[in-house]
Design an enzyme around this catalytic site. Structure first.
Site, PDB file in Angstrom:
ATOM      1  N   THR A 115       0.826  -1.215   0.000  1.00 53.09           N
ATOM      2  CA  THR A 115       0.000   0.000   0.000  1.00 53.09           C
ATOM      3  C   THR A 115       0.857   1.261   0.000  1.00 53.09           C
ATOM      4  OG1 THR A 115      -1.594  -1.260   1.297  1.00 53.09           O
ATOM      5  CG2 THR A 115      -1.981   1.096   1.106  1.00 53.09           C
ATOM      6  N   GLY A 183       4.666  -8.346   8.170  1.00 59.06           N
ATOM      7  CA  GLY A 183       4.567  -9.361   7.132  1.00 59.06           C
ATOM      8  C   GLY A 183       5.712  -9.281   6.132  1.00 59.06           C
ATOM      9  N   GLU A 190      10.089  -0.428  11.200  1.00 61.06           N
ATOM     10  CA  GLU A 190       8.770   0.189  11.079  1.00 61.06           C
ATOM     11  C   GLU A 190       8.324   0.787  12.410  1.00 61.06           C
ATOM     12  OE1 GLU A 190       6.703  -2.497   7.523  1.00 61.06           O
ATOM     13  OE2 GLU A 190       6.507  -3.100   9.620  1.00 61.06           O
ATOM     14  N   LYS A 208      -7.984  -5.878   5.664  1.00 62.96           N
ATOM     15  CA  LYS A 208      -7.177  -5.779   6.877  1.00 62.96           C
ATOM     16  C   LYS A 208      -7.998  -5.434   8.116  1.00 62.96           C
ATOM     17  CE  LYS A 208      -3.921  -6.511   3.975  1.00 62.96           C
ATOM     18  NZ  LYS A 208      -2.713  -5.725   3.795  1.00 62.96           N
TER      19      LYS A 208
END
Length: 382
Positions: A115, A183, A190, A208
């Site tokens: 995304t 994932g 992150e 999600k």
């Protein structure tokens, strides 16, 4: 023979010899006198033209009047458009950037995942007068490449620890905006980028959305571990209720375990039926809570367990080699998520886990591209 209707005309005029014919069309009569063989071809062409005019339906240029029979046309009702997943991601990403990209930013965090590709795409569409003065901080190799290919200025979390905003994806998001991430095996960086940002914004698609963590995302919670401590961590996870936790393999292109950017292993730990709290924890005396009966607010309606849909939404986990959705209640409510996050953090050998919770960083807002072309948002209420 003196009279033929239009239906019998064509076989008649194709013969070598004919005498005469009378053609009737409403009140108009055309009389054809006897002709000989010399003019037969010309007469045939003439009669063929008349035949076509007689048998071709007329179309009136005028609208249907009250005494005319109306034509019956089939009405087709168009259903709401069903977007593919990539289109849904793009819609959510573009709106998130439009609403949260600071006008005078200096440092912006860019996360990892499919995304985020559309986040960078939208940022690259902004005026160069805006983006040329901004340093973009990646969470891993993928986001680093996205930044460079978009012609944006690349920074690093080592040098830039004060970010105005960070955009990232998620593998699963519950009603409390607790997230599972990792994932793509970038969970440590992150989380480091997320906690360094004043504002953390998650962008995802409708798949999600989840009633409880570890229900939609089959692999479970990603946990980055020091390689020498992997077996110890696996043993502790089983004692906490994880179902078949395993070291993530590198796939067809990599023999052996997946190695993170920090040189560590990833363990995927599903908790489809919740986790086992410590005997000293007050949660150990609470009844297990299922999403179907708990206080977890579900916008999508009832939860169908054991099937292909949970909370009215398609399961995750069947793409990218994942075996399918977890079946069960998941981790549970907000208190259980926070308790599990604390326990995982305290296991020796764990570098970081993929639960983004209030003890680390939750998103202030999450954007979800939906199948019907809309973008739904979830806001963190403190």
């Amino acid at each position: 023979m003196t009279e033929y209707c239009a239906r019998g005309l064509f076989p008649f005029i194709c013969s070598r010899r004919f005498s005469s014919a009378v053609f009737h069309r409403r009140y108009h009569v055309v009389q054809i006198s006897p002709v000989n063989d010399l003019i037969a071809p010309t007469a045939k062409r003439f009669l063929l033209g008349v035949y076509k005019r007689l048998t071709t339906p007329r179309t009136s240029p005028h609208p249907t009047t009250s005494h005319q029979k109306p034509s019956h046309k089939r009405t087709i009702t168009m259903a709401a458009p069903i977007l593919n997943v990539e289109s849904a991601k793009r819609l959510a990403a573009h709106r998130a950037v439009d609403e949260h990209f600071p006008a005078h930013a200096r440092h912006v965090g860019i996360g990892s995942g499919s995304t985020v590709v559309y986040v960078v795409e939208r940022i690259a569409q902004l005026s160069r007068e805006i983006t040329d003065g901004i340093i973009f901080v990646p969470t891993g190799y993928q986001s680093r490449e996205l930044i460079l290919r978009a012609g944006l200025k690349l920074g690093s979390i080592e040098l830039h620890t004060d970010l105005e905003v960070a955009f990232d994806g998620a593998d699963e998001v519950d009603p409390y905006l607790n997230c599972i991430k990792g994932g793509g095996a970038c969970l440590f960086q992150e989380k480091l980028v997320a906690i360094s940002a004043k504002k953390f914004v998650v962008v995802a698609d409708y798949r999600k959305l989840s009633p409880s963590l570890s229900t939609h995302y089959a692999p479970g919670i990603p946990i980055e571990v020091v390689p020498t401590a992997a077996n110890h961590v696996l043993s502790r996870l089983i004692s906490l209720g994880a179902v078949n936790p395993a070291i993530r393999m590198g796939g067809a292109s990599k023999a052996g375990p997946c190695i993170t950017d920090n040189g560590n292993f990833i363990i995927d730990a599903p908790f489809p039926d919740g986790f086992i709290p410590s005997p000293t924890s007050r949660l150990s005396h609470q009844r297990s809570i299922s999403p179907t009966s708990s206080s977890i607010g579900l916008d999508a309606g009832a939860v169908q367990m054991g099937g292909e849909r949970v909370g009215g939404l398609d399961i995750l986990g069947k793409e990218g080699g994942h075996p399918g959705a977890a079946v069960g209640m998941g981790v549970g409510g907000n208190e259980k998520v926070e308790e599990l996050a604390r326990v995982l953090k305290n296991i020796v050998g764990v570098v970081e886990h993929g639960v983004f919770w209030s003890g680390d960083k939750k998103p202030v807002m999450a954007y979800f591209g939906m199948e019907d072309g809309k973008v739904e948002t979830r806001t963190l209420h403190v």
